[in-house]
Design a protein around this motif. Structure first.
Motif, PDB file in Angstrom:
ATOM      1  N   ASP A 122       0.836  -1.198   0.000  1.00  0.00           N
ATOM      2  CA  ASP A 122       0.000   0.000   0.000  1.00  0.00           C
ATOM      3  C   ASP A 122       0.873   1.251   0.000  1.00  0.00           C
ATOM      4  O   ASP A 122       0.980   1.965   1.003  1.00  0.00           O
ATOM      5  CB  ASP A 122      -0.937   0.003   1.212  1.00  0.00           C
ATOM      6  CG  ASP A 122      -1.972  -1.103   1.144  1.00  0.00           C
ATOM      7  OD1 ASP A 122      -2.301  -1.533   0.024  1.00  0.00           O
ATOM      8  OD2 ASP A 122      -2.445  -1.540   2.211  1.00  0.00           O
ATOM      9  N   LEU A 153      -2.991   2.010  -5.999  1.00  0.00           N
ATOM     10  CA  LEU A 153      -4.157   2.764  -5.554  1.00  0.00           C
ATOM     11  C   LEU A 153      -4.699   3.617  -6.701  1.00  0.00           C
ATOM     12  O   LEU A 153      -3.952   4.056  -7.579  1.00  0.00           O
ATOM     13  CB  LEU A 153      -3.789   3.659  -4.370  1.00  0.00           C
ATOM     14  CG  LEU A 153      -3.148   2.942  -3.178  1.00  0.00           C
ATOM     15  CD1 LEU A 153      -2.817   3.950  -2.079  1.00  0.00           C
ATOM     16  CD2 LEU A 153      -4.048   1.839  -2.643  1.00  0.00           C
ATOM     17  N   GLN A 178      -6.540  -1.216  -7.415  1.00  0.00           N
ATOM     18  CA  GLN A 178      -7.562  -1.668  -6.483  1.00  0.00           C
ATOM     19  C   GLN A 178      -8.698  -0.655  -6.402  1.00  0.00           C
ATOM     20  O   GLN A 178      -8.467   0.522  -6.109  1.00  0.00           O
ATOM     21  CB  GLN A 178      -6.946  -1.891  -5.101  1.00  0.00           C
ATOM     22  CG  GLN A 178      -5.917  -3.019  -5.093  1.00  0.00           C
ATOM     23  CD  GLN A 178      -5.120  -3.064  -3.808  1.00  0.00           C
ATOM     24  OE1 GLN A 178      -4.523  -2.085  -3.393  1.00  0.00           O
ATOM     25  NE2 GLN A 178      -5.100  -4.226  -3.171  1.00  0.00           N
ATOM     26  N   TYR A 180     -11.470  -1.179  -4.467  1.00  0.00           N
ATOM     27  CA  TYR A 180     -12.312  -1.548  -3.327  1.00  0.00           C
ATOM     28  C   TYR A 180     -11.557  -1.347  -2.017  1.00  0.00           C
ATOM     29  O   TYR A 180     -10.327  -1.208  -1.992  1.00  0.00           O
ATOM     30  CB  TYR A 180     -12.756  -2.998  -3.439  1.00  0.00           C
ATOM     31  CG  TYR A 180     -11.623  -3.982  -3.204  1.00  0.00           C
ATOM     32  CD1 TYR A 180     -11.412  -4.528  -1.938  1.00  0.00           C
ATOM     33  CD2 TYR A 180     -10.754  -4.334  -4.225  1.00  0.00           C
ATOM     34  CE1 TYR A 180     -10.355  -5.397  -1.708  1.00  0.00           C
ATOM     35  CE2 TYR A 180      -9.701  -5.195  -4.004  1.00  0.00           C
ATOM     36  CZ  TYR A 180      -9.504  -5.733  -2.746  1.00  0.00           C
ATOM     37  OH  TYR A 180      -8.446  -6.581  -2.528  1.00  0.00           O
ATOM     38  N   GLN A 181     -12.305  -1.338  -0.928  1.00  0.00           N
ATOM     39  CA  GLN A 181     -11.742  -1.325   0.411  1.00  0.00           C
ATOM     40  C   GLN A 181     -12.574  -2.277   1.265  1.00  0.00           C
ATOM     41  O   GLN A 181     -13.808  -2.163   1.318  1.00  0.00           O
ATOM     42  CB  GLN A 181     -11.773   0.083   1.003  1.00  0.00           C
ATOM     43  CG  GLN A 181     -10.995   0.236   2.297  1.00  0.00           C
ATOM     44  CD  GLN A 181     -10.848   1.688   2.698  1.00  0.00           C
ATOM     45  OE1 GLN A 181     -11.744   2.505   2.479  1.00  0.00           O
ATOM     46  NE2 GLN A 181      -9.717   2.033   3.278  1.00  0.00           N
ATOM     47  N   ILE A 186     -15.127   1.192  -3.740  1.00  0.00           N
ATOM     48  CA  ILE A 186     -14.960   2.557  -3.252  1.00  0.00           C
ATOM     49  C   ILE A 186     -15.921   3.483  -3.995  1.00  0.00           C
ATOM     50  O   ILE A 186     -15.927   3.515  -5.233  1.00  0.00           O
ATOM     51  CB  ILE A 186     -13.509   3.026  -3.449  1.00  0.00           C
ATOM     52  CG1 ILE A 186     -12.567   2.159  -2.590  1.00  0.00           C
ATOM     53  CG2 ILE A 186     -13.352   4.500  -3.080  1.00  0.00           C
ATOM     54  CD1 ILE A 186     -11.101   2.418  -2.851  1.00  0.00           C
TER      55      ILE A 186
END
Length: 239
Positions: A122, A153, A178, A180-181, A186
């Motif tokens: 991340d 991200l 990505q 999503y979380q 998102i």
């Protein structure tokens, strides 16, 4: 720049269109998936041709050890495999590099079609330059017949420094963005997706199983877009 503004306009039009409801992401509709260590192999859909397997972690409290999450050797008959390492720090000791390379060789010797190594880290957008330096060192150690993939991200392309993004483009073969979380997509992803036109390297879009998704206008026509990767949850899907 023209590609960026065209994509941004397309995202705005899609976001403003109330007649198209988002659909739920069904892994059975896709040919590439990400398998967390706790997800059974039975969750992989039959049409999958590419599987990203979380194999180990480099944790924040120990830069000298690769924590194995998949001690056995996988059997990926009929599909391509990626060896994925979840990373919490970048100051690896040499033993970690050696272990990763040994595992890659072991997986290939078992008859698997190995695409390469993926790093799941991340990296904050403001830290992309440091991340690029780590990846350059990793790429030098990695045999050339393995590709190098990373997760990324959505705001990298919108807020990342162009020089840092260019360094990534010269080092990695793909980035899986990505969207999503946790277990949910998102909100407002359409605007972020429009900025991917500024990302100077091939990318896939990472979706979460059963999350909401409405493909942004023009995404499929982007020459750098390589398709989707569905991140599977722990519950196997019904056949």
């Amino acid at each position: 720049m023209r590609r960026f503004w065209a994509a941004l306009l397309g995202a705005a039009l899609v976001a403003g269109c109330g007649s198209r409801e988002p659909e739920r992401v069904d892994p059975a509709d896709h040919d590439a998936v990400f398998l967390w260590a706790g997800v059974p192999s039975s969750a992989v859909p039959k049409r999958a041709r590419t599987v990203y397997l979380l194999a180990g972690e480099v944790r924040a409290d120990d830069p000298g050890r690769l924590v194995s999450l998949r001690p056995g050797t996988p059997k990926g008959s009929g599909m391509s495999l990626w060896y994925t390492v979840r990373v919490e720090r970048l100051d690896w000791e040499e033993g970690v590099y050696a272990r990763v390379l040994a595992d890659l060789a072991r997986w290939r010797e078992a008859g698997n079609a190995i695409e390469g190594l993926q790093i799941d880290f991340d990296a904050e957008t403001r830290g992309l330059a440091d991340y690029a330096r780590f990846l350059e060192g990793l790429r030098r150690r990695l045999p050339r017949d393995y590709d190098l993939s990373i997760t990324g991200l959505m705001d990298w392309s919108a807020q990342g420094h162009p020089a840092a993004l260019a360094r990534l483009a010269g080092t990695v073969d793909e980035v899986v963005i990505q969207t999503y979380q946790g277990r949910k997509t998102i909100p407002g992803y359409e605007a972020y997706m429009a900025s991917l036109a500024q990302l100077p390297l091939p990318y896939r879009v990472g979706l979460v199983e059963n999350g909401e998704w409405r493909p942004p206008a023009g995404l499929a026509r982007d020459p750098e877009f390589r398709g989707y990767v569905v991140f599977l949850l722990t519950r196997p899907q019904a056949r």
